[in-house]
Design a protein around this motif. Structure first.
Motif, PDB file in Angstrom:
ATOM      1  N   GLU A  80       0.820  -1.213   0.000  1.00 27.17           N
ATOM      2  CA  GLU A  80       0.000   0.000   0.000  1.00 27.17           C
ATOM      3  C   GLU A  80       0.853   1.262   0.000  1.00 27.17           C
ATOM      4  O   GLU A  80       0.593   2.210  -0.746  1.00 27.17           O
ATOM      5  N   LYS A  84       0.830   4.409  -2.647  1.00 24.79           N
ATOM      6  CA  LYS A  84       0.442   5.744  -2.186  1.00 24.79           C
ATOM      7  C   LYS A  84       1.574   6.758  -2.333  1.00 24.79           C
ATOM      8  O   LYS A  84       1.340   7.933  -2.612  1.00 24.79           O
ATOM      9  N   ARG A 101      -8.077  -3.118   2.415  1.00 24.71           N
ATOM     10  CA  ARG A 101      -7.100  -2.579   1.473  1.00 24.71           C
ATOM     11  C   ARG A 101      -7.724  -1.571   0.529  1.00 24.71           C
ATOM     12  O   ARG A 101      -7.065  -0.618   0.097  1.00 24.71           O
ATOM     13  N   LYS A 104      -7.409   2.079   1.216  1.00 27.58           N
ATOM     14  CA  LYS A 104      -6.087   2.688   1.081  1.00 27.58           C
ATOM     15  C   LYS A 104      -5.654   2.852  -0.373  1.00 27.58           C
ATOM     16  O   LYS A 104      -5.000   3.835  -0.730  1.00 27.58           O
TER      17      LYS A 104
END
Length: 262
Positions: A80, A84, A101, A104
């Motif tokens: 993740e 990001k 998940r 995110k």
């Protein structure tokens, strides 16, 4: 497992770096996170080349998008954050789609639906399904949800033994540090060898998604189109047979039902 490091492309060279906040469609090249230690799915050779089913899928999708690609190692616990932060554009790394998940990152696909099973030592008796893991030591990989399906979803009282990766889990299984390793059957096929065996009692659907930055709807839809074409032109069947034909698993060759990119 060490933090992800950049490596020369396995199959196609890199031309540009990843930048957060833009669509993958706006890039000349893509950085894709894959596994480095999962036989048949994602393995990094000493020369820096990656190979495996997930690597081939990522390469096909990049080609359909008209992009060059390079690969980075994406440990389960870092997937993740890598998306990001913009360190990678996509993650194709046995990345099961879950509600948690999806808060995110976003997911294209799934590109395949695997099933969770259990790996034990070859001479071990008394484990014929997941419930037989009661009061046994189960390997827990940081960042993976597989242990949750045993201990939390099915309320099976197991003792969790932390590990950084499934390759380490298998070593712990062989040495007797743990009694079982439970995760997706495609992962387990790569580790099942002399001294271990798959119980062959699947108990969940694991929808392998392609992680992508939240908000990149156009990029997500383009990846879904590429996945559809991968099944329609026979590539998915060829790749599944290439990597898993000898496993004995019942492989599926039809396009999975997509999550949607909205």
């Amino acid at each position: 497992m060490a933090a992800a490091t950049a490596t020369v492309a396995a199959l196609v060279p890199l031309a540009a770096s990843c930048a957060a906040g833009t669509s993958i469609l706006d890039k000349d090249s893509l950085v894709v996170g894959v596994k480095a230690d999962q036989p048949n799915l994602g393995v990094k050779a000493p020369n820096g080349r990656y190979s495996g089913f997930d690597v081939d899928v990522a390469t096909y999708i990049a080609s359909k998008l008209g992009k060059q690609v390079r690969f980075l190692t994406a440990p389960s616990a870092q997937r993740e954050n890598m998306i990001k932060s913009g360190e990678v554009d996509l993650v194709v790394a046995t990345y099961s789609i879950t509600a948690e998940r999806k808060t995110k990152v976003s997911f294209a696909g799934p590109y395949y639906v695997a099933h969770q099973d259990t790996l034990v030592r070859a001479g071990q008796s008394g484990v014929s399904n997941v419930r037989d893991l009661r009061d046994r030591k189960l390997c827990q990989v940081t960042g993976s949800n597989s242990w949750r399906r045993v201990k939390e979803e099915r309320k099976i009282p197991v003792t969790l033994v932390p590990s950084a990766s499934y390759s380490e889990c298998v070593e712990d299984l062989r040495s007797g540090k743990v009694d079982a390793v439970s995760t997706d059957d495609l992962i387990l096929t790569g580790f099942a060898a002399s001294g271990t065996k798959i119980v062959n009692a699947p108990f969940s659907d694991e929808r392998y998604g392609i992680g992508i930055r939240t908000g990149d709807v156009d990029g997500c839809e383009a990846v879904n189109k590429a996945i559809t074409e991968m099944y329609q032109d026979g590539t998915a069947k060829r790749l599944l047979q290439k990597w898993f034909a000898k496993s004995g698993l019942a492989l599926t060759y039809t396009v999975p039902q997509f999550e949607g990119c909205g």
